[in-house]
Design an enzyme around this catalytic site. Sequence first.
Site, PDB file in Angstrom:
ATOM      1  N   ARG A 101      52.044  10.111  52.477  1.00 46.73           N
ATOM      2  CA  ARG A 101      51.058   9.176  53.017  1.00 46.73           C
ATOM      3  C   ARG A 101      50.199   9.907  54.034  1.00 46.73           C
ATOM      4  O   ARG A 101      50.715  10.452  55.013  1.00 46.73           O
ATOM      5  CB  ARG A 101      51.807   8.010  53.682  1.00 46.73           C
ATOM      6  CG  ARG A 101      50.965   6.848  54.013  1.00 46.73           C
ATOM      7  CD  ARG A 101      51.820   5.739  54.590  1.00 46.73           C
ATOM      8  NE  ARG A 101      52.132   5.946  55.984  1.00 46.73           N
ATOM      9  CZ  ARG A 101      52.273   4.968  56.872  1.00 46.73           C
ATOM     10  NH1 ARG A 101      52.146   3.709  56.499  1.00 46.73           N
ATOM     11  NH2 ARG A 101      52.549   5.230  58.114  1.00 46.73           N
ATOM     12  N   THR A 105      44.241   8.124  56.793  1.00 45.33           N
ATOM     13  CA  THR A 105      43.674   7.133  55.867  1.00 45.33           C
ATOM     14  C   THR A 105      44.727   6.193  55.290  1.00 45.33           C
ATOM     15  O   THR A 105      44.388   5.154  54.715  1.00 45.33           O
ATOM     16  CB  THR A 105      43.005   7.849  54.676  1.00 45.33           C
ATOM     17  OG1 THR A 105      44.035   8.563  53.956  1.00 45.33           O
ATOM     18  CG2 THR A 105      41.929   8.822  55.136  1.00 45.33           C
ATOM     19  N   ASP A 197      58.859   7.838  62.170  1.00 42.88           N
ATOM     20  CA  ASP A 197      58.695   8.414  60.829  1.00 42.88           C
ATOM     21  C   ASP A 197      60.059   8.945  60.364  1.00 42.88           C
ATOM     22  O   ASP A 197      60.594   9.908  60.930  1.00 42.88           O
ATOM     23  CB  ASP A 197      57.661   9.550  60.885  1.00 42.88           C
ATOM     24  CG  ASP A 197      57.367  10.118  59.500  1.00 42.88           C
ATOM     25  OD1 ASP A 197      56.189  10.188  59.138  1.00 42.88           O
ATOM     26  OD2 ASP A 197      58.321  10.506  58.787  1.00 42.88           O
ATOM     27  N   ASP A 200      60.255  12.736  59.303  1.00 41.68           N
ATOM     28  CA  ASP A 200      60.162  13.658  60.443  1.00 41.68           C
ATOM     29  C   ASP A 200      61.443  13.633  61.268  1.00 41.68           C
ATOM     30  O   ASP A 200      61.955  14.676  61.690  1.00 41.68           O
ATOM     31  CB  ASP A 200      58.971  13.280  61.336  1.00 41.68           C
ATOM     32  CG  ASP A 200      57.638  13.643  60.689  1.00 41.68           C
ATOM     33  OD1 ASP A 200      57.636  14.406  59.702  1.00 41.68           O
ATOM     34  OD2 ASP A 200      56.606  13.149  61.181  1.00 41.68           O
TER      35      ASP A 200
HETATM   36  C1  PRP Z   1      56.835   7.479  54.608  1.00 38.66           C
HETATM   37  C2  PRP Z   1      58.009   6.671  54.099  1.00 38.66           C
HETATM   38  C3  PRP Z   1      57.465   6.020  52.865  1.00 38.66           C
HETATM   39  C4  PRP Z   1      56.030   5.753  53.236  1.00 38.66           C
HETATM   40  C5  PRP Z   1      55.892   4.335  53.703  1.00 38.66           C
HETATM   41  O1  PRP Z   1      56.776   8.683  53.925  1.00 38.66           O
HETATM   42  O2  PRP Z   1      59.154   7.443  53.851  1.00 38.66           O
HETATM   43  O3  PRP Z   1      57.523   6.841  51.713  1.00 38.66           O
HETATM   44  O4  PRP Z   1      55.709   6.645  54.319  1.00 38.66           O
HETATM   45  O5  PRP Z   1      54.575   4.023  53.979  1.00 38.66           O
HETATM   46  P1  PRP Z   1      53.680   3.082  53.045  1.00 38.66           P
HETATM   47  O6  PRP Z   1      54.529   1.914  52.642  1.00 38.66           O
HETATM   48  O7  PRP Z   1      52.547   2.702  53.950  1.00 38.66           O
HETATM   49  O8  PRP Z   1      53.215   3.888  51.863  1.00 38.66           O
HETATM   50  P2  PRP Z   1      55.732   9.845  54.253  1.00 38.66           P
HETATM   51  O9  PRP Z   1      54.507   9.698  53.409  1.00 38.66           O
HETATM   52  O10 PRP Z   1      55.530   9.918  55.741  1.00 38.66           O
HETATM   53  O11 PRP Z   1      56.466  11.121  53.697  1.00 38.66           O
HETATM   54  P3  PRP Z   1      57.830  11.826  54.158  1.00 38.66           P
HETATM   55  O12 PRP Z   1      58.948  10.995  53.590  1.00 38.66           O
HETATM   56  O13 PRP Z   1      57.726  13.175  53.541  1.00 38.66           O
HETATM   57  O14 PRP Z   1      57.860  11.868  55.672  1.00 38.66           O
END
Ligand code: PRP
Length: 206
Positions: A101, A105, A197, A200
Amino acid sequence: MLILVEHPLCAVDLTVVRDQGSDHTAFRAAMQRIGLHVCLQATRHLPVEPVAVETPLEQTTGYRLYHRIVAVPILRAGLLFLDPMLQVVPTAYVGFIGLRRQEDTLQVEHYYWRMPPLDERTAVVVLDPMLATGGSATAALLQLMQAGAQEITIACAIAAPEGVERIATMFPAVRIVAAALDRQLNAHGFIVPGLGDAGDRAFGTE
Ligand code: PRP
């Protein structure tokens, strides 16, 4: 359809993952224990079919799952639920979807897809601790359905009402199992009160 896990041990571990003072070791361990509750609940509705079984004393009726189970962790944070899912369903196959994500944006970038065959006898459990805007889950569900998945459940630790609403509207047949339904998203698309997060915090990136 949203199903919430209600268990005192899960409530205690949610407190650990929410606590900004929990380090990555404590965070991962508590999230994996939450995963056990969530994955158990996410498989509770699955139909079984009877099979004959011979005990040492006589024949009786046993059961086997009707579906082939495919666990699908959304990289990266979904990996936290993979071990718990495989403890709950040791025979599960595993598919991987890489989604990131964009923090500014909130758009979803696809970077990985590797999936076992999916059909009407497959039950998919999507693993991702966070359901925020629902953008990542939507992208995953569209890909999974295009690949042949019909029976799908999302297993998460924390869900935002906005994400649940989006999935319920777009995919009314998809179950969402969560350990907690939080209050809302903030202006940056983070779940509040939330836990920050998950990727992270679990893996030490910033
Ligand atoms: C986070 C989380 C979900 C997503 C949720 O992942 O683990 O996959 O964001 O957000 P959304 O419902 O608004 O799409 P991220 O993209 O931060 O990746 P990561 O798991 O590698 O930290």
